[in-house]
Structure formats: structure tokens, C-alpha cells
Scaffold this active site. Structure first.
Site, short mmCIF file in Angstrom:
data_model
loop_
_atom_site.label_atom_id
_atom_site.label_comp_id
_atom_site.label_asym_id
_atom_site.label_seq_id
_atom_site.Cartn_x
_atom_site.Cartn_y
_atom_site.Cartn_z
N GLY A 139 -6.67 -22.41 -7.53
CA GLY A 139 -7.74 -24.37 -7.62
C GLY A 139 -8.06 -24.40 -8.32
N SER A 181 -2.01 -18.12 -0.29
CA SER A 181 -0.76 -19.37 0.05
C SER A 181 -2.59 -19.62 0.67
CB SER A 181 -0.16 -19.27 0.52
OG SER A 181 0.74 -20.56 0.54
N THR A 182 -2.56 -21.28 0.26
CA THR A 182 -3.87 -22.09 1.04
C THR A 182 -3.28 -22.53 2.31
OG1 THR A 182 -4.16 -22.48 -1.75
CG2 THR A 182 -5.57 -23.81 -0.04
N ASP A 240 2.22 -14.47 -10.68
CA ASP A 240 0.57 -15.64 -10.47
C ASP A 240 1.88 -16.99 -9.78
OD1 ASP A 240 -1.17 -17.60 -10.51
OD2 ASP A 240 -1.71 -17.70 -12.27
N ARG A 284 -2.43 -25.49 4.79
CA ARG A 284 -2.49 -27.07 4.79
C ARG A 284 -2.91 -27.35 6.67
NH1 ARG A 284 1.43 -28.91 1.60
NH2 ARG A 284 2.35 -26.55 1.29
N GLU A 316 -10.73 -17.67 -15.23
CA GLU A 316 -9.00 -18.10 -16.09
C GLU A 316 -9.35 -19.30 -17.03
OE1 GLU A 316 -6.81 -19.97 -12.58
OE2 GLU A 316 -5.61 -20.01 -13.97
C1 LIG Z 1 -2.24 -20.77 -12.74
N1 LIG Z 1 -3.46 -20.52 -12.32
C2 LIG Z 1 -3.50 -20.84 -10.98
N2 LIG Z 1 -5.23 -20.99 -11.00
C3 LIG Z 1 -5.25 -21.51 -9.90
N3 LIG Z 1 -4.46 -21.45 -8.89
C4 LIG Z 1 -3.61 -21.42 -8.65
C5 LIG Z 1 -2.82 -21.43 -10.02
N4 LIG Z 1 -1.81 -20.70 -9.77
C6 LIG Z 1 -1.45 -21.12 -8.98
N5 LIG Z 1 -2.78 -21.74 -7.33
C7 LIG Z 1 -3.56 -21.98 -6.58
O1 LIG Z 1 -2.15 -21.71 -5.94
C8 LIG Z 1 -1.68 -23.01 -5.02
C9 LIG Z 1 -0.39 -23.47 -4.90
O2 LIG Z 1 -0.08 -21.96 -3.73
P1 LIG Z 1 -0.21 -22.26 -2.62
O3 LIG Z 1 0.07 -23.90 -2.12
O4 LIG Z 1 -1.57 -21.67 -2.43
O5 LIG Z 1 0.98 -21.06 -1.77
C10 LIG Z 1 -2.18 -24.07 -6.02
O6 LIG Z 1 -2.65 -25.66 -5.77
C11 LIG Z 1 -2.98 -23.72 -6.73
O7 LIG Z 1 -4.93 -23.69 -5.41
ZN LIG Z 2 -3.19 -17.60 -9.58
#
Ligand SMILES: CNc1ncnc2c1ncn2[C@@H]1O[C@H](COP(=O)(O)O)[C@@H](O)[C@H]1O
Ligand SMILES: [Zn+2]
Length: 348
Positions: free
Chosen positions: A175, A100-101, A287, A103, A205
Site C-alpha cells: 500500500g 493480493s489485497t 512488482d 477486497r 520504499e
Molecule cells: C509501486 N509500489 C508499490 N508499493 C506499495 N504497494 C503497492 C505497490 N504496487 C502495488 N501495491 C499494492 O498492490 C495493490 C494492487 O494489487 P492488489 O489489488 O493487492 O492485487 C495496490 O493497491 C497496493 O496496495
Molecule cells: Zn510491491
């Protein structure tokens, strides 16, 4: 007689290595969040991509923005992380790496440090509750936020790696793949690697990122998220494939995510097939199980039905995922034993 497929896949012990916390929020938890924040006027169908639906990757990233509005206090994060861990455990996941990012939010007083501490608290509580799942955490860098934030995030991750009883094991780069460039993040990633954080990077990706991928593969990362466009048949290159093979870098493959986000045209054309035929370590993952409305059992079942895998082959696939986890060897050994112990029951 063979047991029902649904039961087999749920009972199959599984390892989940690619799960974004806020993308993994279930419908039930979204309902709770919406009722906590009626003033936001967010409707449930804005946070999930249902069966048979597809979105552009752009639209997927809009969905994360909406979920982030719903999850903006420590209380929310604790609830979300607790629920997500319980759901993975109920789905038969025995080892989970959540990412997780961190914040911050001035209006709710949330800081990045508190954000990580809160996820760790949820992990510890799940342990105290006796759930049969080992959970670790990867701190994520959102590539959109550039060099400075990346360095700051690595410093935080480093600190937590040293003071979280082994719960923080690595770093994720994720992201919107079309925003920013990996070269700006190289120093931060290099630093992370040097201090012992394991690296899982979203790579290729989307198409046409050969240069960035080439650069990031030289680190090299410890695992690759997606890697959809690495191989020559889809515009990648043999050179990139060779780098992945030479360093034996496992891939985290998320079938439904790639179909719903439209980076792969259909299940049969998923790059799982390419890497599976090469016998390269590949791990089936979700994912964003909430946003893409799936779970890990379903993903294994989809891989098996699409590519004609026997139950024995599926078992081997889930077992080999243990080799790719970021936790240390003693944890791997415990998991291998668990798989041995569970096998008779799963195949009964
Ligand atoms: C679909 N493919 C993907 N490609 C790239 N990044 C993705 C993603 N799916 C999710 N995230 C990353 O995870 C964040 C949400 O979870 P957290 O707030 O971090 O827990 C998204 O804002 C993105 O930065
Ligand atoms: Zn991912």
C-alpha cells in the site's frame, strides 16, 4: 554463436516473488475488462505507464484505484488471476508467488473470503491445465486500512494457510508507503509470524522511514520488498543494513517499478548494485508488470545490461532466487533439479 538476448532471457527459468495481482494485469486483459464495463468510461491509457513515462508514486496509486474499479466481481478476479498466471508461465517463470489485497464489494456481493478462494481456484485450474509453473499466494495487507483490518486479514490468511493445500504461504504488507505507520500494524504482523505465515514487507520504499523500518526489521520479516532507502548512501543507515545482513533477509528488487515511480533516479543508481556487491540475497522481480508494462525477462535483461552481468552471472542470480521462496524445502529441491535439467538447453 550466442543466442539472441531476448530468447536467452525468456528461456531462462525464473522465480517471481513480488507480483501484485491487480498491478500485473496485461493490456489484453484490461481490454476485456473495459469491454465488460463500458459504463465506467475507463480508457486503456489510464491503467498503464508506458515506455519512457514516469509518474509520481501518488499517480501510481491512482492507477490501482482505476484497476480496482474494473476488477470487482468473482468473475473478474478469476479471469485476471488466470491470465496473469498464464502470462508469467509464458515468460519462463517456473515458480510464482502472487500477492493480493482481499477486497469486499457490497454491490457485487464479493467478500474477502470469496476473493481469496477465487484466486486459489485460478491457481488450482492452472495446475489442472498442466502449466509448467508452481504458484503460491500471499495475502496482502494494505497499510492504509489500519490495525483492525490488518488483524482481520491475518486471521483470514491463517485460516487459508491451514486449508489450502499449502497454496497460501504468507502475508504481504503493501500500500501507499506514506500512509499509516508500521507500529500500528506490528501486533497483526507478530501474530502472523507466530502462526507460521511467512512475512514479506514493503520497507523503506520511500525516504525518511528509518524509525518504522527499524521497528519492522525487529520482527524480523522473511523478505523485504524494495528496501530502496535502507543503505547509508541514500539516507538510510548502517544500523539498518546490519540488521538486514545479520538476519540474512532477502530483498525483492523491482527496477522498472522504482524508475517509473521515481523513487530511484535512473537504472544505474538502482540499489541492486549496493546489495549485489555485498553478495546479499537479492531477487529480481516485476512488482506490477501490467501497470509498469514490463515482464520478468525484461527486468533480468535490464539488470544485466545496466550492471554488466554475464549470462552465467544472470543464471546464478535466477538460481539463487530459489533459496528465497516461501514454499517448503521439497519444492526448493524440485526447482533446483529443474534448473539443472534446463541449463544445457538455455545455454545452447
Ligand atoms: C509501486 N509500489 C508499490 N508499493 C506499495 N504497494 C503497492 C505497490 N504496487 C502495488 N501495491 C499494492 O498492490 C495493490 C494492487 O494489487 P492488489 O489489488 O493487492 O492485487 C495496490 O493497491 C497496493 O496496495
Ligand atoms: Zn510491491
Amino acid at each position: 554463436m550466442e543466442k539472441e538476448a531476448d530468447v536467452f532471457y525468456r528461456e531462462l527459468p525464473k522465480v517471481e516473488l513480488h507480483a501484485h495481482l491487480n498491478g500485473s494485469v496485461s493490456s489484453q486483459t484490461i481490454e476485456k475488462l473495459i469491454s465488460r464495463k463500458p459504463h465506467l468510461d475507463i480508457e486503456h491509457d489510464m491503467t498503464v505507464i508506458g515506455k519512457g513515462q514516469r509518474r509520481t508514486l501518488d499517480e501510481c496509486f491512482q492507477v490501482f484505484k482505476i484497476i480496482h474499479q474494473l476488477v470487482d466481481t468473482e468473475e473478474d478476479i478469476l479471469m485476471v488471476a488466470t491470465d496473469v498466471i498464464r502470462e508469467f508461465a509464458a515468460d519462463g517463470v517456473k515458480y510464482l508467488e502472487l500477492r493480493s489485497t482481499p477486497r469486499e464489494d457490497k454491490s457485487t456481493g464479493l467478500t474477502k473470503k470469496r476473493y481469496i478462494e477465487t484466486v486459489i481456484k485460478a491457481i488450482q485450474q492452472s495446475k489442472n491445465d498442466g502449466l509448467d509453473i508452481d504458484v503460491r499466494f500471499l495475502v496482502a495487507i494494505d497499510r492504509r486500512n489500519g490495525t483492525e483490518v490488518a488483524v482481520e486479514t491475518v486471521k483470514l490468511a491463517e485460516e487459508f494457510m491451514l486449508h489450502s493445500d499449502g497454496l497460501v504461504v504468507g502475508l504481504d504488507l503493501s500500500g501507499d508507503p506514506r500512509v499509516g505507520h508500521g507500529k500500528d500494524l506490528l501486533p497483526a504482523l507478530q501474530r502472523a509470524k507466530n502462526c507460521g505465515l511467512k512475512l514479506s514487507l514493503h520497507l523503506s520504499e520511500v525516504a525518511s522511514q528509518l524509525e518504522e523500518t527499524d521497528l519492522l526489521l525487529d520482527l524480523p520479516p522473511d523478505r523485504i520488498g524494495h528496501g530502496t532507502f535502507l543503505h547509508p548512501q541514500v539516507g538510510g543507515s548502517q544500523r539498518l543494513v546490519d540488521k538486514v545482513l545479520k538476519n540474512n533477509i532477502p530483498l525483492e528488487l523491482c527496477l522498472t517499478s522504482n524508475i517509473k515511480g521515481q523513487t530511484v533516479p535512473c537504472y544505474a543508481e538502482h540499489h541492486f548494485k549496493y546489495w549485489y556487491l555485498l553478495q546479499h540475497p537479492s531477487v529480481i522481480c516485476t512488482d506490477d508488470k501490467g501497470v509498469f508494462s514490463t515482464d520478468l525477462s525484461q527486468e533480468y535483461q535490464l539488470a544485466a545490461s545496466t550492471f554488466g552481468l554475464s549470462r552465467e552471472a544472470v543464471w546464478t542470480l535466477s538460481q539463487q532466487a530459489i533459496d528465497c521462496i516461501f514454499a517448503p524445502d521439497d519444492v526448493k529441491q524440485q526447482l533446483r533439479q529443474k534448473w539443472i535439467d534446463l541449463k544445457p538447453q538455455v545455454f545452447k
